[in-house]
Design an enzyme around this catalytic site. Structure first.
Site, mmCIF file in Angstrom:
data_model
loop_
_atom_site.group_PDB
_atom_site.id
_atom_site.type_symbol
_atom_site.label_atom_id
_atom_site.label_comp_id
_atom_site.label_asym_id
_atom_site.label_seq_id
_atom_site.Cartn_x
_atom_site.Cartn_y
_atom_site.Cartn_z
ATOM 1 N N SER A 279 31.232 -9.048 -3.259
ATOM 2 C CA SER A 279 32.116 -9.584 -4.290
ATOM 3 C C SER A 279 33.132 -10.540 -3.653
ATOM 4 O O SER A 279 32.745 -11.530 -3.043
ATOM 5 C CB SER A 279 32.790 -8.432 -5.043
ATOM 6 N N ASP A 383 25.802 -10.260 -14.641
ATOM 7 C CA ASP A 383 27.039 -10.623 -13.950
ATOM 8 C C ASP A 383 27.394 -12.051 -14.336
ATOM 9 O O ASP A 383 26.603 -12.977 -14.120
ATOM 10 C CB ASP A 383 26.846 -10.505 -12.439
ATOM 11 N N HIS A 413 27.503 -6.344 -11.891
ATOM 12 C CA HIS A 413 28.291 -6.689 -10.710
ATOM 13 C C HIS A 413 28.577 -5.435 -9.883
ATOM 14 O O HIS A 413 28.940 -4.396 -10.422
ATOM 15 C CB HIS A 413 29.606 -7.347 -11.144
#
Length: 451
Positions: A279, A383, A413
């Site tokens: 991320s 996502d 995600h």
């Protein structure tokens, strides 16, 4: 589509995350008035339960924490797989077994599960160095691994992977239970030493603190490699004063005493360094890769041979198709991520096309994309950040950089790193796929078929 359980957990997760981000925003305003500090924090125990380090090879991986910078809270957690204890003779016998089509060993290996097996004979690919001392002698009665003897030769060299955790720059930690589990899995599957970086969090320390911390760890790794090499040459050739203290070796020479990190000195091969970012950690990894390219031989012996960007935290002013269609997606919706960027970027620099946020912004300072290391990008179907990550990968491919994209259906995600989803088959498959690709670039035997 994601399961009902994932959808329900996502609702609860987003509620708690929004509450925390709003509290952070209010706290940031108060810190701006009071002045704040540069030491910073790398974890929030009230949000993430930390996993205790364990220097014995529990479940095949030993761990310990190192404080890297005395002026800040920057730290790393080292994950050392027990494959570092194997000697070349064992590996040679293993290869003889593989070369015999009728051997039981050859029949025991399966296609996808061979990486994480607890059976030592099931590791199909191993990058190894030299060993003339029984590493088991370096274990204490308690099972703690001491590691390094600078006058010995107990080294099996493993590649080094720098891992940057996620959390929107404002939460998460390198020693959380979820990150600890993920790093253990990657260390075993990829057969690498993982350095999980505990960078400073926002809003206590805004941009570029986290990015500078990532680069600082890369320079620290280079320094450790040089100190270890210096320690060997000084200790063997010049009779330097070598003093033992709690399993570490202090190398004293004319320039003073320096502490060599024992596990890295014994088993780390920084010439095969991989960056892995999760991320927002992917943004840090990409920044560190760019700086490593700029530094060139100044980082010797460290060489970044590849990077893995797992659902990178990219955003931009002009929305992509996925940012429009999936703006209210699971766990991390666009509104909360914009709030996280407000907490991370200084107020006078806030811009969704900031170089830290948008890798494709025009005029971005840095080396040409054609000089970037091979880059694996992992994206999830549900996502909203996926399209920009794919676009960045396409730009790398246009300049002949090996940059494949792995897209996972029905995934969200952080599907491979979030605490609730870590033990799902999809998370395991993702880690195995990463290992297959990474081993192309860390194998001592070259770009061989990895299955």
């Amino acid at each position: 589509m994601p399961s009902i359980g994932v959808k329900l957990y996502s609702v609860f997760f987003k509620f708690m995350l929004k509450h925390r981000l709003q509290n952070r925003l209010e706290g940031a305003e108060n810190d701006a008035v009071s002045g704040g500090g540069s030491f910073g924090v790398t974890s929030r125990p009230e949000e993430d339960t930390p996993a205790a380090f364990n220097p014995s090879f529990t479940e095949g991986v030993a761990t310990k924490d190192i404080h890297v910078d005395n002026l800040t809270s920057l730290s790393v957690r080292i994950f050392l797989p027990d494959t570092c204890l194997r000697n070349p003779e064992t590996l040679a016998k293993h290869r003889v077994g593989l070369s015999n089509p009728g051997s039981d060993l050859n029949n025991a290996i399966i296609r996808r599960n061979s990486y994480g097996s607890s059976n030592d004979n099931n590791h199909r690919r191993n990058s190894y160095g030299c060993s003339s001392i029984d590493d088991a002698k370096l274990k204490l009665e308690s099972g703690v691994y001491r590691g390094y003897n600078p006058v010995g030769n107990n080294c099996r060299r493993l590649p080094v992977m720098l891992q940057f955790h996620g959390g929107g720059f404002v939460s998460g930690s390198n020693d959380s239970v979820a990150n600890d589990f993920f790093c253990r899995r990657i260390a075993k599957l990829c057969d690498v030493i993982v350095l999980a970086v505990g960078y400073r969090l926002a809003p206590e320390n805004k941009y570029p603190a986290a990015f500078e911390d990532g680069l600082k760890v890369l320079h620290w790794l280079a320094k450790q490699a040089n100190l270890a090499e210096c320690g060997k040459s000084v200790g063997i050739k010049k009779g330097a004063d070598l003093r033992r203290s709690e399993g570490n070796w202090h190398v004293a020479d004319a320039f003073g005493a320096s502490l060599v990190e024992s596990w890295l000195a014994a088993h780390g091969d920084p010439s095969r360094c991989v960056l892995l970012g999760v991320s927002c950690g992917a943004n840090i990894a990409d920044y560190v890769a760019r700086k490593a390219v700029e530094a060139g031989k100044l980082l010797d012996p460290v060489k970044v041979v590849a990077q893995v960007l797992m659902y990178p935290f990219f955003i931009g002013t002009i929305p992509t198709h996925s940012e429009i269609k999936l703006a209210n997606s699971y766990f991390y919706d666009k509104a909360m991520c914009v709030l996280a960027w407000k907490l991370f970027l200084p107020e006078n620099e806030f811009n969704l096309d900031h170089p830290a946020a948008n890798p494709l912004v025009s005029g971005r300072v840095g080396p040409p994309l054609k000089h970037m290391p091979p880059t694996l990008t992992v994206v999830a179907e549900h996502d909203w950040m996926r399209d920009r990550a794919i676009a960045y990968s396409e730009e790398l491919r246009k300049v002949n950089v090996d940059s494949p994209v792995l897209e996972y259906k029905d995934a969200v995600h952080e599907f491979a790193t979030l605490d609730m989803l870590l033990k799902t088959p999809l998370a395991q498959a993702c880690a195995e796929d990463i290992a297959i690709w990474v081993k192309k670039y860390i194998s001592l035997r070259g770009h061989e078929f990895s299955y």
